[in-house]
Motif scaffolding. Structure first.
Motif, PDB file in Angstrom:
ATOM      1  N   UNK A 193      -1.615  -4.814  -9.411  1.00 22.05           N
ATOM      2  CA  UNK A 193      -0.657  -5.249  -8.395  1.00 22.05           C
ATOM      3  C   UNK A 193       0.347  -6.240  -8.985  1.00 22.05           C
ATOM      4  N   UNK A 194      -0.184  -7.227  -9.701  1.00 22.56           N
ATOM      5  CA  UNK A 194       0.686  -8.227 -10.318  1.00 22.56           C
ATOM      6  C   UNK A 194       1.592  -7.618 -11.368  1.00 22.56           C
ATOM      7  N   UNK A 211       6.785   7.021  -0.980  1.00 23.46           N
ATOM      8  CA  UNK A 211       7.193   6.467   0.316  1.00 23.46           C
ATOM      9  C   UNK A 211       8.660   6.688   0.646  1.00 23.46           C
ATOM     10  N   UNK A 217      -0.356   2.629  -8.096  1.00 21.87           N
ATOM     11  CA  UNK A 217       0.606   1.958  -7.220  1.00 21.87           C
ATOM     12  C   UNK A 217       2.005   2.542  -7.394  1.00 21.87           C
ATOM     13  N   UNK A 218       2.363   2.811  -8.636  1.00 17.76           N
ATOM     14  CA  UNK A 218       3.705   3.329  -8.891  1.00 17.76           C
ATOM     15  C   UNK A 218       3.861   4.740  -8.336  1.00 17.76           C
ATOM     16  N   UNK A 219       2.818   5.533  -8.444  1.00 22.29           N
ATOM     17  CA  UNK A 219       2.875   6.863  -7.859  1.00 22.29           C
ATOM     18  C   UNK A 219       3.028   6.773  -6.343  1.00 22.29           C
ATOM     19  N   UNK A 240       4.240   4.340  -4.570  1.00 23.53           N
ATOM     20  CA  UNK A 240       5.570   3.813  -4.249  1.00 23.53           C
ATOM     21  C   UNK A 240       6.577   4.945  -4.175  1.00 23.53           C
ATOM     22  N   UNK A 241       6.511   5.800  -5.174  1.00 24.83           N
ATOM     23  CA  UNK A 241       7.477   6.883  -5.266  1.00 24.83           C
ATOM     24  C   UNK A 241       7.378   7.858  -4.098  1.00 24.83           C
ATOM     25  N   UNK A 269       7.183  -5.943 -12.719  1.00 23.02           N
ATOM     26  CA  UNK A 269       8.177  -4.973 -13.205  1.00 23.02           C
ATOM     27  C   UNK A 269       9.270  -4.798 -12.146  1.00 23.02           C
ATOM     28  N   UNK A 270       8.873  -4.743 -10.871  1.00 33.45           N
ATOM     29  CA  UNK A 270       9.843  -4.604  -9.788  1.00 33.45           C
ATOM     30  C   UNK A 270      10.802  -5.802  -9.748  1.00 33.45           C
ATOM     31  N   UNK A 318       2.773  -4.382 -11.535  1.00 32.07           N
ATOM     32  CA  UNK A 318       3.856  -3.591 -10.927  1.00 32.07           C
ATOM     33  C   UNK A 318       4.836  -4.515 -10.186  1.00 32.07           C
ATOM     34  N   UNK A 319       4.321  -5.499  -9.469  1.00 25.11           N
ATOM     35  CA  UNK A 319       5.210  -6.439  -8.777  1.00 25.11           C
ATOM     36  C   UNK A 319       6.157  -7.107  -9.783  1.00 25.11           C
TER      37      UNK A 319
END
Lengths: 356, 356
Positions: free
Chosen positions: A221-222, A356, A349-351, A353-354, A227-228, A224-225
């Motif tokens: 989580x940390x 949504x 998580x990244x998958x 996200x894509x 990178x965002x 990907x957050x």
């Protein structure tokens, strides 16, 4: 997962192990992180040039992947002899508690940064990182001539801009959640404890080199957050502190695994420089010290024997238990597992996200 | 962008405008955010029951979408009469600077929370949020009987767990980056200033109701990062402070738009409760106050006239300039634009994430 930084550092995953000086970053830990596809890092700030060479060789026996070495940029302390003597006298109460001799002479307090840097360059490492300032242009250029990637640490946008001008290849954006020493080196009107959520995007808007987010990042989580928010990688310290390969004292590991997110505070009582650690009796007691705490590295040198004796006696209350604010997420496992599980969660998580 | 919380609150986007008491959250701002698809919120902590009713009606004239009202849960102050008198005397230096009468009587210091809550219930609003504690079970149940969604504020995992047990529908996880008052209500051994990056996932692991991330979130990057960390929405305050619809003083807006990320600190000097604001001469000076700062709301009431006079004189140095650590990302624009641009950036980031 490729980012600008994984390409530049020739690593597989955007996960850097924070260089934790003073024991935790053993050659085993550094090598395990690099072998798992991240970037391990030796916290060499307190090591002599000979110890640095030795540690680098021990890491190289365990991995042929890239890894880093971190040093502390020195700053001349300005504390008066009177203030130092007063603190030395005050520390006697802890020396008595720790069962060591009182009133020792003021110790010699630091290694030569130039010689430490020479040791790093002589051993052909992949990454040199530094904290507490910016090395001289001579050292910066020499590192580059040796083909070493140079990473600096910033706690504010202004520090990040200054590091980019000095020619670093990447910047660790150290949020207020981070455990251990604050990397701050420019004067600020406030304590410059900027949370990672606020710090990373603001630095990202002001520099064009890759950013490594640090502070409170413990899992996918940390990652990907971060990178965002604009980072190209994360640096994780507390997550690796309780790993099997970490050299942290057993009692220290125990506290990491059982403490909650509000267990830490920032103190300069151990080293003379602000650092985040788990609250101890020593920190609580030193809050009421009426004099001036001597600058780093004087205070660090003066408290060393106390910390060492407390460590031998398994007494955490006089030890420095550096840790960040993600404590509830620390688990006891292997360093490779930490890298792998972080990546697995991040990919999922990244998958999602894509979708949504 | 649907989340568990947007469904529950019947809003379009997972963006809540932080209820900023004391002026910024005008009916225009609240309605503009709700009309844009987010959730506007009235910061009603300082308002009388009659003012609350009036403000709710003004919002309803401007929108038929859901919006919220926020109140402060009272706690009996315990400051001694001596300490209050000493502070009242000390404040005379600022009264002189502000050109108002010295040595005033100690003012009456708070509205009745029960009457405020009755006013909220009587006006059929969609969301009731609270800070500084947990209302009585009677009020919690009455809110639910009125069909009102109840949102509490937590700064630690323990507070979040307690709020969930008390029956709230969602929890604002207030990270250390957040501007304005800290919502802390349980004792902590430390200052409980946990960064958003660390706080959100740890709370997410310990409660099953939706979480609203707050602190340092200023744009689509902060929104997506928060969702990744486990939040169902974000609450943004500083981002809306400088909006056209915000009621913040022009001088205050000016500071928001020109300050950097390290311009704020946490102080209890204005209200008696810890709050993050842009550093002023008043904060700097009060650092050296030797006595005890009276508990909220006594200190708040005692400094009110000073702040009001400073405001009339356009003197920011005696005003409270609450703000979070994302200051460099604040821009002057309409509230609807803030919602739309945040959503646009968030959608783009999520699409890009999915591609990696």
């Amino acid at each position: 997962m490729e980012t600008e930084l994984t390409r530049r550092l020739a690593i597989q995953y955007p996960i850097l192990q924070a260089p934790m000086a003073g024991g935790p970053s053993t050659p085993e830990l550094v090598a395990a992180v690099s072998n798992a596809g991240g970037l391990g890092s030796i916290g060499a700030g307190y090591l002599s040039p000979e110890q640095i060479r030795q540690t680098i060789r021990e890491v190289k026996q365990r991995t042929d992947r890239p890894f880093g070495v971190n040093l502390f940029v020195p700053k001349q302390p300005t504390t008066s002899a009177d203030a130092i003597a007063r603190m030395n006298h005050y520390l006697d109460k802890y020396r008595i508690e720790a069962g060591i001799a009182t009133n020792p002479p003021i110790p010699k307090y630091a290694e030569s940064f130039e010689e430490q840097a020479q040791a790093v360059m002589g051993e052909n490492v992949s990454v040199f990182s530094f904290t507490f300032g910016i090395p001289s242009q001579d050292i910066m250029e020499a590192m580059k001539l040796h083909g070493i990637n140079v990473i600096g640490t910033a706690t504010t946008v202004e520090e990040a801009i200054k590091l980019e001008s000095a020619g670093v290849d990447a910047i660790v954006a150290q949020g207020s959640e981070a455990g251990g020493h604050r990397g701050s080196f420019l004067p600020s009107k406030t304590d410059a404890l900027i949370g990672t959520m606020a710090l990373v995007p603001q630095i990202a808007d002001h520099v064009s080199i890759p950013i490594i987010a640090s502070g409170g990042i413990m899992d996918g989580r940390g990652l990907v957050a971060s990178l965002v928010l604009g980072a190209s990688a994360v640096q994780m310290g507390t997550a690796f502190l309780a790993s099997h390969e970490s050299g942290a004292h057993t009692v220290y590991k125990g506290r990491i695994l059982t403490s909650s997110e509000d267990a830490t505070e920032v103190t300069s009582a151990y080293s003379g420089k602000a650092a985040r650690g788990i609250l101890t009796d020593y920190i609580t007691d030193m809050r009421t010290y009426q004099g001036e705490i001597p600058d780093y590295p004087i205070q660090h040198a003066m408290t060393r024997e106390i910390r060492q004796a407390a460590s031998k006696a398994n007494n955490p209350e006089l030890m420095s238990l550096w840790a960040g604010q993600g404590l509830r997420l620390a688990k006891e496992r292997g360093a490779a597992e930490i890298v792998e599980q972080t990546m697995e969660q991040a990919r999922l998580l990244m998958r999602n996200m894509g979708r949504q």
